[in-house]
Design a protein around this motif. Structure first.
Motif, short mmCIF file in Angstrom:
data_model
loop_
_atom_site.label_atom_id
_atom_site.label_comp_id
_atom_site.label_asym_id
_atom_site.label_seq_id
_atom_site.Cartn_x
_atom_site.Cartn_y
_atom_site.Cartn_z
N ILE A 64 1.32 -1.24 -0.25
CA ILE A 64 -0.07 0.32 -0.04
C ILE A 64 0.04 0.93 0.17
CG2 ILE A 64 -1.73 0.98 1.20
CD1 ILE A 64 -2.47 -1.55 2.88
N LYS A 65 2.23 1.31 1.07
CA LYS A 65 2.72 2.60 0.47
C LYS A 65 3.33 2.90 -0.43
CE LYS A 65 7.08 4.11 3.95
NZ LYS A 65 8.31 4.08 5.02
N ASN A 66 4.34 1.43 -0.93
CA ASN A 66 4.23 1.72 -2.69
C ASN A 66 4.12 2.29 -3.93
OD1 ASN A 66 6.81 1.08 -1.17
ND2 ASN A 66 6.78 -1.18 -1.56
N LYS A 340 13.34 3.43 -7.41
CA LYS A 340 14.40 3.04 -6.22
C LYS A 340 14.07 2.84 -4.93
CE LYS A 340 18.93 4.70 -5.16
NZ LYS A 340 19.55 5.83 -5.47
N ASN A 341 14.68 2.36 -4.44
CA ASN A 341 13.79 1.87 -3.05
C ASN A 341 12.48 1.65 -2.42
OD1 ASN A 341 17.19 2.39 -2.36
ND2 ASN A 341 16.46 4.63 -1.89
N ARG A 342 11.89 0.70 -4.05
CA ARG A 342 10.88 0.94 -3.49
C ARG A 342 10.41 -0.63 -4.52
NH1 ARG A 342 7.25 5.95 -4.79
NH2 ARG A 342 5.98 4.67 -4.07
N SER A 343 9.07 -1.69 -4.20
CA SER A 343 9.01 -2.61 -5.09
C SER A 343 7.60 -2.97 -4.55
CB SER A 343 9.41 -3.98 -4.12
OG SER A 343 8.70 -4.50 -3.09
N LYS A 344 7.28 -3.02 -5.80
CA LYS A 344 5.29 -2.96 -6.67
C LYS A 344 5.57 -4.43 -7.13
CE LYS A 344 4.60 1.76 -7.18
NZ LYS A 344 4.36 2.68 -8.49
N ASP A 427 -6.55 8.90 2.25
CA ASP A 427 -5.02 9.46 2.74
C ASP A 427 -3.80 8.70 2.79
OD1 ASP A 427 -7.04 11.39 4.66
OD2 ASP A 427 -6.84 10.32 6.39
N ALA A 428 -3.01 9.75 2.81
CA ALA A 428 -1.33 9.15 2.64
C ALA A 428 -0.92 8.65 3.76
CB ALA A 428 -0.46 10.19 2.97
N PRO A 429 0.53 7.64 3.39
CA PRO A 429 0.45 6.05 4.77
C PRO A 429 1.50 7.06 5.64
CG PRO A 429 1.17 6.13 2.06
CD PRO A 429 0.81 7.76 2.09
N LEU A 430 1.20 6.54 6.71
CA LEU A 430 1.17 7.19 8.24
C LEU A 430 3.33 7.36 7.39
CD1 LEU A 430 -1.07 5.49 10.60
CD2 LEU A 430 -1.26 7.51 9.39
N LEU A 431 3.64 8.02 9.00
CA LEU A 431 5.23 7.80 8.50
C LEU A 431 5.42 7.96 9.64
CD1 LEU A 431 5.86 12.03 7.41
CD2 LEU A 431 5.49 9.52 6.07
N ALA A 432 4.84 7.97 11.13
CA ALA A 432 4.70 7.30 12.41
C ALA A 432 4.37 6.12 12.57
CB ALA A 432 4.18 8.13 13.55
N LYS A 433 5.27 4.78 13.16
CA LYS A 433 4.65 4.08 13.04
C LYS A 433 3.91 3.23 13.87
CE LYS A 433 9.88 2.20 12.96
NZ LYS A 433 10.27 1.08 14.10
#
Length: 525
Positions: A64-66, A340-344, A427-433
């Motif tokens: 989801i984040k990627n 880069k640094n992301r997988s789909k 909403d955008a992905p959460l930055l905090a854990k």
């Protein structure tokens, strides 16, 4: 001399027969393009219904984040099913098992953005089953919103309900297409359920319940019944006696086709000989379709099949029979190169990848993995079914994708138009854990099978039980751990059956918050 030459020919013939028998199948080539005029030219005494039945559809937090496009400020999951949607759109009824939900909660590990529901619609999927372990972890409000979200996409669902009133009015799920009356029954075998899902009604694989639903289907003059089960375990390689017995029982009570999921890998299919209404019959049971869309990078869990089935109805007698059928191998490719640094992840038709017709930029090693996966599937299923290969190419993929994006509708339901601009963006992905749930902070069990002073790589190509292993350096020692589970009994059975006979010094370790708290042996138990 002639005798030696004759013997040589005999040996070659035997070898050729052995190779063919290993797969025991033929490849049926079909075309993506629909010839609607040809359908009308068929004999009017029969009509046909095309079914596409796929396996699990997962989403995890990393996927989801990627899939979030920060430049456009929205999610896009188009890449995940883009290469398989030309095939899925061929089905008049296209079925899959949804292992996520739509709670509009980006912090929930069991929920996906609403944009993913739109991707499912465009892919051609119009029917989803919900009786599975993921639904066993969501609450009543989440299920209700999931049903509403799918409803706006004109996708029907079955297997889970907000209450018994809803179940009584919607089970079995009756689907009417092209003069056919199809009943879809969906059940799950759940080892445990979360407390939050206690108010949710999930169909369990109970014979009394199934028999009651079959009677309800017959009262609606059903033509054909499909039973879709979420059953088995993740370590399963062959169907269990319980599954075979339940499949036979379903056939004997009026089910026409039995399919299953949950092991996250493809299991063999078989013909079941039985009697129905005193007449000898033969039923097809497909015990696991594997994953259409995986959330696990392990090679075992990255494959699946789409069951391609045609139903034939006699317009004079009304009798419906199973017509041509076959399987389409699917491979999940995790693209780590494009971004880069992301997988789909993308679901790809294995045969088209193997022949170099789609995704031509795929790395060679992934192309070979797709080919090897398809080969293993062919060995497992080839004695009971043909493989079907469609002429999927990059041009076909692009044309289908452009069409559904321009028309805002799937090809198998052109009149169901949805305007994406009316969708409320997630909403955008959460930055905090996010805060860990109870399951994640509870005790985790795995098997320590090696402890060495030197780090030695292990080849997992020939040893399935080692796939997904991890290595931790501690006090100058490299400790090797198997894949684990929160279920101690499950890990104990794996240890006794697989690891203990091979690794005499192996034992089970209990981890709490990632830290080892105790070791477990038979004596300690």
């Amino acid at each position: 001399m002639k005798f030696l030459l004759f013997a040589k020919h005999i040996v070659c013939a035997i070898l050729l027969f052995s190779v063919n028998f290993a797969t025991a199948q033929k490849v049926v080539t079909r075309f993506i393009e629909r010839d609607e005029a040809a359908e009308f030219e068929r004999l009017d005494s029969f009509r046909m219904l095309h079914l596409m039945i796929a396996g699990n559809i997962y989403q995890n937090e990393q996927q989801i984040k990627n899939s979030y496009d920060s430049t456009r400020g929205r999610y896009s999951f188009n890449h995940e099913l883009r290469y398989i949607q030309p095939i899925l759109n061929l089905g008049d009824i296209t079925i899959a098992n949804l292992k996520t939900s739509f709670a509009n909660d980006i912090g929930s590990p069991y929920s996906s953005p609403d944009e993913f529901a739109l991707t499912l619609k465009y892919s051609g999927i119009n029917t989803l089953t919900l009786a599975n372990s993921n639904t066993g972890n969501i609450d009543k409000n989440t299920l209700q919103r999931t049903q509403q979200t799918l409803g706006t996409m004109d996708i029907v669902s079955t297997g889970a309900y907000t209450n018994n009133v809803q179940r009584n009015g919607n089970c079995p799920l009756m689907i009417y297409r092209k003069g056919f009356r199809i009943a879809l029954l969906n059940y799950a075998i759940l080892a445990n359920r979360s407390e939050v899902s206690k108010e949710v009604v999930i169909n369990v694989a109970d014979k009394n319940l199934i028999e009651s639903d079959l009677r309800a289907a017959k009262m609606q003059n059903v033509d054909f019944v499909i039973a879709y089960f979420d059953w088995g375990s993740n370590q399963q390689d062959i169907p269990s006696y319980t599954q075979q017995n339940l499949a036979r029982w379903c056939f004997e009570h009026g089910v026409g086709l039995v399919v299953g999921v949950h092991p996250n890998a493809v299991l063999p299919m078989e013909f079941v000989e039985y009697y129905y209404n005193t007449q000898p019959q033969t039923g097809l049971a497909v015990y696991s379709l594997g994953n259409l869309l995986s959330s696990d990078t392990s090679l075992r869990n990255r494959n699946g099949i789409i069951l391609d089935v045609e139903l034939k109805k006699n317009n004079f007698t009304g009798a419906v029979t199973l017509g041509d059928y076959g399987f389409i191998p699917v491979w999940n490719y995790y693209d780590t190169i494009t971004m880069k640094n992301r997988s789909k992840v993308s679901a790809l038709p294995s045969a088209a990848v193997q022949d170099g017709n789609v995704f031509k930029q795929i790395p060679y090693i992934e192309q070979r993995r797709a080919a090897n996966s398809a080969f293993e599937i062919r060995k497992a299923l080839g004695t009971h079914s043909d493989e079907i290969q469609y002429n999927v190419t990059d041009n076909v993929v692009n044309n289908v994708d452009e069409t559904v994006q321009l028309t805002n509708a799937s090809l198998n339901n052109k009149l169901s138009i949805f305007k994406p601009e009316f969708m409320k963006q997630t909403d955008a992905p959460l930055l905090a854990k996010r805060q860990l749930n109870k399951e994640e902070i509870d005790t985790f069990y795995c098997i320590q099978f090696y402890a060495m002073k030197k780090l030695i790589p292990l080849d997992t190509n020939y040893y399935d039980h080692l796939k997904g292993f991890s290595v931790v350096e501690e006090n100058g020692m490299y400790k090797y751990y198997s894949k684990g589970s929160y279920n101690l009994e499950e890990v104990m059975q794996l240890w006794l059956r697989v690891f203990k006979p091979r690794y005499k010094q192996s034992f089970i370790v209990a981890l709490l918050n990632g830290r080892q708290v105790r070791a477990i042996t038979l004596q300690s138990r």
